[in-house]
Design a protein around this motif. Sequence first.
Motif, mmCIF file in Angstrom:
data_model
loop_
_atom_site.group_PDB
_atom_site.id
_atom_site.type_symbol
_atom_site.label_atom_id
_atom_site.label_comp_id
_atom_site.label_asym_id
_atom_site.label_seq_id
_atom_site.Cartn_x
_atom_site.Cartn_y
_atom_site.Cartn_z
ATOM 1 N N LEU A 3 4.733 -0.945 0.990
ATOM 2 C CA LEU A 3 3.494 -0.567 1.672
ATOM 3 C C LEU A 3 2.272 -1.270 1.092
ATOM 4 N N SER A 4 2.419 -1.920 -0.039
ATOM 5 C CA SER A 4 1.296 -2.647 -0.610
ATOM 6 C C SER A 4 0.978 -3.866 0.250
ATOM 7 N N ASP A 5 -0.282 -4.203 0.310
ATOM 8 C CA ASP A 5 -0.756 -5.358 1.084
ATOM 9 C C ASP A 5 -0.546 -5.214 2.589
ATOM 10 N N ARG A 6 -0.274 -3.993 3.066
ATOM 11 C CA ARG A 6 -0.163 -3.771 4.506
ATOM 12 C C ARG A 6 -1.499 -3.293 5.056
ATOM 13 N N ASN A 7 -1.745 -3.589 6.320
ATOM 14 C CA ASN A 7 -2.918 -3.068 7.020
ATOM 15 C C ASN A 7 -2.474 -1.848 7.823
ATOM 16 N N VAL A 8 -2.944 -0.688 7.441
ATOM 17 C CA VAL A 8 -2.433 0.569 7.964
ATOM 18 C C VAL A 8 -3.526 1.327 8.706
ATOM 19 N N LEU A 25 -2.226 5.474 -0.031
ATOM 20 C CA LEU A 25 -2.000 4.118 0.472
ATOM 21 C C LEU A 25 -2.966 3.122 -0.155
ATOM 22 N N ALA A 30 -2.615 -0.917 -0.120
ATOM 23 C CA ALA A 30 -2.747 -1.133 1.323
ATOM 24 C C ALA A 30 -4.217 -1.132 1.720
ATOM 25 N N SER A 31 -4.512 -1.755 2.861
ATOM 26 C CA SER A 31 -5.820 -1.629 3.495
ATOM 27 C C SER A 31 -5.694 -0.558 4.577
ATOM 28 N N CYS A 219 6.393 7.954 1.731
ATOM 29 C CA CYS A 219 6.384 6.538 1.352
ATOM 30 C C CYS A 219 7.793 6.055 1.018
#
Length: 309
Positions: A3-8, A25, A30-31, A219
């Motif tokens: 989930l890191s570096d994902r645009n959520v 998040l 995450a963003s 998660c």
Amino acid sequence: MSLSDRNVLVTGGAGFIGSHLTERLLADGASVTVVDNLSNGDRGRVPDDAGFLEADLTEPDALEGHLDDVDLVFHLAASKHVDTDRPHGQFDDNTRMTRNILEAMADAGITEIAYTSSSTVYGEAPRPTPEDYAPLEPISAYGASKLADEGLLSARAHSHDLSVWNFRFANVVGPRLRGAVIPDFIEKLRDDPETLTILGDGRQEKSYLYIEDCLDAMCHVVENADGAMNTYNLGTRTTTSVDRIAAIVADELDLEPAFEYTGGDRGWTGDVPKMRLSIEKLAALGWEPRRSSDEAVRQATRKIIEELR
């Protein structure tokens, strides 16, 4: 999947679970953009480093132009009151929101969604209740709307290459929780330390999951389950009665009130008196809750008492 570096996008991200999820998040890298109409949420709960859109998701164009950079949607927004005086309206609102989100995702080419369903889809089922229990016969409009949403998501997952993570929650508790049994008891006992009125007969018994455990489980499932329609119960192996919750709250407030009961085996129309979900499928995926149901209730009680001072 990480989930890191994902645009959520988090719908309902100003609410109880949604605001905690947004913080989690962001901490994981995450963003996050939050969408909420603030009917139940609080804008002040949304972290400064998250984007925010105030919008009514029952409107078909609510997300128009806001999904261009989104990779994954966490859909938590819903009308949540089980004992509602407008059951058909609640059903319509919840299913319309999910339909609109799915259509907006399709238009934007987004193929991943995590959905917060509920143990209420099972109705009054044998315990512990596994994910493959049938028939699913909810006894509230809220449960019926969650089951209908699951159907919409399943149809898209199996026919339009959508990846769905579908969570059937036990009762989630923790800081920021309002409109539920723990904060209700705290407020009642502060108004009257001598007597506590309990809805039903106090024997209602359910699983309570602490918010941090809930987020960890969500998660973990998203990162490790890779089917088209991934349905998982999130809960504990233990339960807590309403009488026990009352005793824990009284103990944390250092009170010894008399308990009075409204009577009957349930607190309100649509209330499921007994609930414990099987979490064997979740355990097989490698996750177990750190806290028992009683421990979750006690920790949540302490946090909410601090908040309501």
